[in-house]
Scaffold this motif. Structure first.
Motif, short mmCIF file in Angstrom:
data_model
loop_
_atom_site.label_atom_id
_atom_site.label_comp_id
_atom_site.label_asym_id
_atom_site.label_seq_id
_atom_site.Cartn_x
_atom_site.Cartn_y
_atom_site.Cartn_z
N GLU A 204 52.48 48.48 36.14
CA GLU A 204 52.14 47.92 34.84
C GLU A 204 51.96 49.01 33.80
O GLU A 204 52.36 48.85 32.63
N SER B 103 53.76 39.87 26.23
CA SER B 103 52.45 39.44 26.72
C SER B 103 51.33 40.27 26.11
O SER B 103 50.31 39.73 25.66
N THR B 104 51.50 41.59 26.09
CA THR B 104 50.43 42.45 25.55
C THR B 104 50.33 42.35 24.03
O THR B 104 49.25 42.50 23.47
N THR C 256 61.67 42.62 32.45
CA THR C 256 60.24 42.77 32.72
C THR C 256 59.53 43.59 31.65
O THR C 256 58.46 43.17 31.15
N ALA D 156 51.85 41.90 36.79
CA ALA D 156 53.08 41.86 36.00
C ALA D 156 54.09 42.78 36.67
O ALA D 156 53.96 44.00 36.62
N VAL E 109 56.47 42.10 29.37
CA VAL E 109 55.19 42.81 29.28
C VAL E 109 54.86 43.10 27.82
O VAL E 109 53.71 42.94 27.38
N ILE F 166 48.14 41.62 30.04
CA ILE F 166 49.48 41.93 30.54
C ILE F 166 49.94 40.91 31.58
O ILE F 166 51.14 40.76 31.84
N ARG F 167 48.98 40.15 32.15
CA ARG F 167 49.30 39.28 33.29
C ARG F 167 49.43 37.81 32.92
O ARG F 167 49.67 36.99 33.82
N SER G 131 52.87 36.46 33.73
CA SER G 131 53.01 36.45 35.19
C SER G 131 52.30 35.25 35.80
O SER G 131 52.82 34.60 36.72
#
Length: 495
Positions: free
Chosen positions: A37, A65-66, A58, A125, A62, A76-77, A80
């Motif tokens: 990550e 997401s962030t 990916t 993630a 990420v 970050i997850r 996921s």
């Protein structure tokens, strides 16, 4: 045309998926970032059509997401977590394709949600997280193709495969296994259609940007894959069978065996024989390549989906409480052991209990402590020399941690020759001062590129977690034996 026996158990399946999402969310902030990550965080700041070790999807997810949810382990997850919840739904849909009742579909969702592999990849993630959903989606579409014999499903398959290829090339393995299985068992008629090349064209079109990137960079991903196979191939082959059992759960073995037999023996599911045969074929391919055991696990989830109706039939045949109790105990033990070994439920000080089974648990601990130790070593360099000094990390996890946590403790941007860090930046020849090396293990051949090296510190994560960075050596050198522009190519590492 074959049809699923009943409608979809939407409410109970959604309830299982939401429960998994709640559990993953509740635990996502414990421990810290995983080394991968930390790498993806930096990759997300260098968005491209490809990277040395992977396609672009990916790092992009990420970054999204962030950006939306914050640059934290929890933030970050989020995607996921949603991906894993969707995986639960897709497996239940696969069970429906095999004429499973609503009870069996719900059981398929539960088995998926409590399995160690789904919990483990859902917590982080990672490329494996999104790869699992992609494999399940592709398998669902392939099952629809086989069940209906409608060649138009090739277009949907091509679309799903193309997106999956932008995440990880491993998707070619289950596709190859399914193709071989269809050639062996039939129905070969699904291959004799122009919709097949049309689907391939769709997949190729979507995957083209990354393929061009790889081709113009001398196919570095093949070098990475070859190194993984060379380094870990023997161990992967030895541990293949045990990890096939352990990484889902030993308690689920009877269900996926029942699923294989169901697909192979049931006359009304004769069309699904290639799905059953694809799993052992995939195992042979993975063993031959020396790939990681988890590469074959997604097709085991398909067999679990196929095994849930026979399991429900077994429960109802005798109508005894003992059988229901046996299943309930098995699922409960699966959930508890999966959570124990794949989720951060233990105190960080007790993580060594889980590491022998799942080393990824330990890789989420100790990055701030590593950064603090590096800062202490860095500040041993005289202040008037620091502007020309270089901080050089041995791997992408270290470089990612120092990028994330370093500025707060006065560290400069780290450099590394590992994976795509090599391409993102390199020291200037004007940086001809001291070099601080971060090394998991001291390597004389590696240090031979530098002058007057001596160890000035050791990393301690503070909880004695037996992870890869515990005991990392911090080595201070007075300089390099050649300008960085000449030295840099020799410092590249693909694995």
């Amino acid at each position: 045309m074959n049809r699923p026996g009943v409608g979809f158990a939407a409410r109970p399946v959604a309830g299982v998926a939401v429960t998994l999402a709640v559990v993953l969310t509740a635990l996502s902030g414990r421990y810290g970032f995983h080394r991968d990550e930390l790498y993806f965080l930096v990759a997300g700041d260098h968005l491209a059509w490809g990277y040395v070790d992977q396609p672009p999807l990916t790092p992009l997810l990420v970054h999204i997401s962030t950006t939306i949810f914050g640059e934290t382990p929890m933030g970050i997850r989020v995607i996921s977590t949603l991906s894993s919840a969707l995986t639960v739904v897709v497996v239940a849909l696969i069970a429906r394709e095999f004429s499973a009742t609503r009870r069996a579909q719900t059981l398929a969702a539960i088995c998926t949600a409590v399995s160690g592999f789904v919990m483990g990849v859902g917590h982080l993630a990672s490329t494996a997280t999104y790869d699992l959903l992609a494999w399940m989606t592709i398998t669902l579409l392939a099952i629809k193709l086989l069940r209906t014999n409608n060649p138009r499903w090739w277009i949907a398959l091509g679309l799903a495969a193309g997106i999956a290829l932008e995440n990880k090339y491993l998707v070619v393995l289950p596709l190859a296994a399914l193709l071989i299985a269809v050639l062996i068992t039939g129905p070969r008629s699904v291959l004799r259609t122009w919709w097949l090349p049309a689907g391939l064209a769709v997949a190729a079109l979507i995957a083209t940007p990354n393929l061009i990137w790889q081709a113009t960079h001398d196919w570095p991903q093949l070098t990475v894959a070859g190194g993984i196979s060379e380094d870990d191939g023997t161990e992967n082959r030895i541990m293949f069978v045990p990890l096939q059992i352990l990484q889902l759960s030993p308690f689920l073995v009877p269900i996926w065996i029942a699923g294989f037999l169901n697909l192979w023996r049931t006359p009304t599911l004769r069309w699904a024989r290639p799905i059953a045969l694809a799993y052992p074929i995939l195992c042979v391919i993975v063993l031959a390549l020396g790939g990681k055991p988890y590469y074959a696990l997604p097709l085991l989830l398909v067999l679990i989906a196929a095994g849930c109706q026979p399991t429900i039939n077994w429960l109802t045949a005798a109508r005894t409480r003992s059988r229901r109790t046996t299943l309930a105990i098995g699922l409960t033990l699966t959930a508890l052991t999966s959570a124990l070994f794949t989720l951060p439920v233990l105190p960080a000080s007790a993580v060594n209990f889980a590491i022998p089974v799942n080393a990824e648990q330990g890789e989420q601990i100790g990055w701030p402590e590593l950064t603090t130790a590096v800062a202490n070593a860095w500040h041993q360099i005289p202040e008037d020399q620091r502007a020309r000094a270089v901080l050089f990390a041995g791997n992408y996890g270290e470089a990612g941690a120092l990028t994330k946590y370093g500025p707060a403790v006065g560290l400069p941007r780290p450099y590394s020759g590992h994976m795509s860090f090599y391409d993102w930046s390199q020291p200037s020849d004007m940086q001809d001062g001291p070099v601080l090396l971060v090394e998991q293990e001291r390597a004389p051949a590696y240090e031979a590129n530098f002058t007057n090296c001596h160890q000035v510190g050791t990393v301690d994560n503070g909880v004695n977690a037996d992870n890869e960075e515990q005991g990392t050596a911090l080595v201070l050198c007075t300089g390099t034996k050649a300008p960085w522009s000449q030295l840099w190519p020799a410092l590249r590492r693909y694995y």
